[in-house]
Design a protein around this motif. Structure first.
Motif, short mmCIF file in Angstrom:
data_model
loop_
_atom_site.label_atom_id
_atom_site.label_comp_id
_atom_site.label_asym_id
_atom_site.label_seq_id
_atom_site.Cartn_x
_atom_site.Cartn_y
_atom_site.Cartn_z
N ALA A 99 0.90 -1.05 -0.09
CA ALA A 99 -0.15 -0.11 -0.16
C ALA A 99 0.77 1.37 -0.06
O ALA A 99 0.51 2.25 -0.91
CB ALA A 99 -0.95 0.05 1.18
N ALA A 100 1.86 1.30 0.68
CA ALA A 100 3.04 2.42 0.55
C ALA A 100 3.57 2.50 -0.44
O ALA A 100 3.74 3.80 -0.96
CB ALA A 100 3.79 2.34 1.94
N THR A 106 8.64 7.23 2.60
CA THR A 106 9.96 6.61 2.52
C THR A 106 10.25 6.22 3.81
O THR A 106 10.86 5.24 4.08
CB THR A 106 10.83 7.62 1.97
N GLU A 107 9.79 7.03 4.77
CA GLU A 107 10.28 7.02 6.25
C GLU A 107 9.62 5.76 6.57
O GLU A 107 10.19 4.71 7.45
CB GLU A 107 10.01 8.09 7.06
N VAL A 108 8.28 5.58 6.19
CA VAL A 108 7.45 4.34 6.75
C VAL A 108 8.12 3.03 6.12
O VAL A 108 8.43 1.95 7.00
CB VAL A 108 5.99 4.38 6.10
N LEU A 109 8.53 3.15 4.72
CA LEU A 109 9.06 1.77 4.31
C LEU A 109 10.41 1.51 5.05
O LEU A 109 10.75 0.59 5.16
CB LEU A 109 9.35 2.02 2.81
N ALA A 110 11.19 2.57 5.26
CA ALA A 110 12.55 2.45 6.09
C ALA A 110 12.35 1.84 7.49
O ALA A 110 12.80 0.90 7.73
CB ALA A 110 13.43 3.67 6.26
N ILE A 111 11.35 2.19 8.06
CA ILE A 111 11.02 1.63 9.37
C ILE A 111 10.61 0.32 9.45
O ILE A 111 11.08 -0.73 10.11
CB ILE A 111 9.79 2.43 10.10
N ALA A 149 15.20 3.94 12.11
CA ALA A 149 14.94 4.40 10.78
C ALA A 149 13.98 5.81 11.03
O ALA A 149 13.91 6.35 10.10
CB ALA A 149 14.53 3.74 9.56
N ALA A 150 13.38 5.84 11.97
CA ALA A 150 12.20 6.87 12.40
C ALA A 150 13.02 8.12 12.42
O ALA A 150 14.21 8.43 13.01
CB ALA A 150 11.58 6.73 13.61
N ALA A 193 3.60 -0.07 16.44
CA ALA A 193 3.18 1.20 17.16
C ALA A 193 4.01 2.50 16.66
O ALA A 193 3.38 3.63 16.57
CB ALA A 193 3.19 0.90 18.61
N LEU A 194 5.31 2.25 16.40
CA LEU A 194 6.00 3.35 15.98
C LEU A 194 5.49 4.01 14.54
O LEU A 194 5.37 5.25 14.30
CB LEU A 194 7.48 3.21 15.78
N VAL A 195 5.14 2.84 13.58
CA VAL A 195 4.90 3.35 12.48
C VAL A 195 3.30 3.87 12.52
O VAL A 195 3.11 5.10 11.82
CB VAL A 195 4.38 2.09 11.40
N LEU A 196 2.42 3.73 13.59
CA LEU A 196 1.27 4.30 13.61
C LEU A 196 1.44 5.69 14.11
O LEU A 196 0.82 6.74 13.60
CB LEU A 196 0.45 3.47 14.48
N ARG A 197 2.40 5.90 15.07
CA ARG A 197 2.55 7.26 15.79
C ARG A 197 3.13 8.09 14.64
O ARG A 197 2.71 9.40 14.62
CB ARG A 197 3.43 7.11 16.89
N ARG A 198 4.12 7.67 13.77
CA ARG A 198 4.49 8.51 12.92
C ARG A 198 3.39 8.74 11.76
O ARG A 198 3.56 10.18 11.24
CB ARG A 198 5.67 7.88 12.27
N CYS A 199 2.80 8.05 11.44
CA CYS A 199 1.81 8.25 10.34
C CYS A 199 0.64 9.15 10.94
O CYS A 199 0.15 9.88 9.98
CB CYS A 199 0.94 7.02 9.73
N LEU A 200 0.16 9.14 12.17
CA LEU A 200 -0.90 9.69 12.65
C LEU A 200 -0.28 11.05 13.43
O LEU A 200 -1.36 11.67 14.20
CB LEU A 200 -1.61 8.71 13.61
#
Length: 170
Positions: free
Chosen positions: A5-6, A124-129, A136-137, A106-113
């Motif tokens: 999806a990303a 790019t950051e989401v995929l790196a995490i 990678a955050a 949880a980290l992906v959720l916090r960063r996206c939200l």
């Protein structure tokens, strides 16, 4: 699924388009391929000429319409939350912090939200995490850091295995 999806969103953004209404209903699986329903696609940073589908989720910075890459990332995060928590992302996001802390990714959720679109994760950051783990955050919201006990901060710094939620990752 999240990686696919990303990547699909990244393809839209690279071609000057935004999705505008990402939700579980608009992510389609076709064999090994993930696709988005196309009725919401619009030019990046332009109001759509006609809003065919009312978005389930609106990024905090979005007014009557959303057509930015940052808004798509926020909606991807809300969709991921709904998928993992098995409930819709609440309108009152203060109530959701405890739910996010107990979920895989949880980290992906916090960063996206992240409410601030300028500080929100990019695709790019989401995929790196997802590939490299929490190191990678690019940014961890300060309020999140201040609320955590020291042991949790140390735990978050350890790379998390991708296998934690292989169903959500695809």
């Amino acid at each position: 699924v999240l990686r696919s999806a990303a990547r699909a969103l990244g393809h839209l953004h690279a071609n000057g388009l935004a999705h505008g209404c990402i939700s579980p209903d608009t992510i389609l699986a076709r064999g090994d391929t993930i696709q988005f329903a196309g009725e919401c696609v619009r030019k990046l940073n332009d109001a759509p000429p006609l809003e065919i589908v009312r978005p389930r989720y609106l990024a905090p910075e979005s007014g009557a319409f959303q057509s930015s890459a940052a808004a798509d990332v926020w909606c991807l995060g809300a969709t991921l939350f709904e998928t993992l928590a098995q409930k819709a992302y609440p309108a009152d996001d203060k109530a959701v912090k405890a739910d996010i802390a107990g979920l895989p990714l949880a980290l992906v959720l916090r960063r996206c939200l992240e409410k601030d679109a300028a500080r929100r994760a990019t695709l790019t950051e989401v995929l790196a995490i997802l590939e490299k783990g929490s190191s990678a955050a690019l940014y961890v919201p300060e309020e999140e850091e201040e609320e955590k006990p020291q042991e949790e901060k140390a735990e978050d710094e350890k790379p998390q295995p991708d296998s934690v939620s292989s169903a959500a990752l695809g």
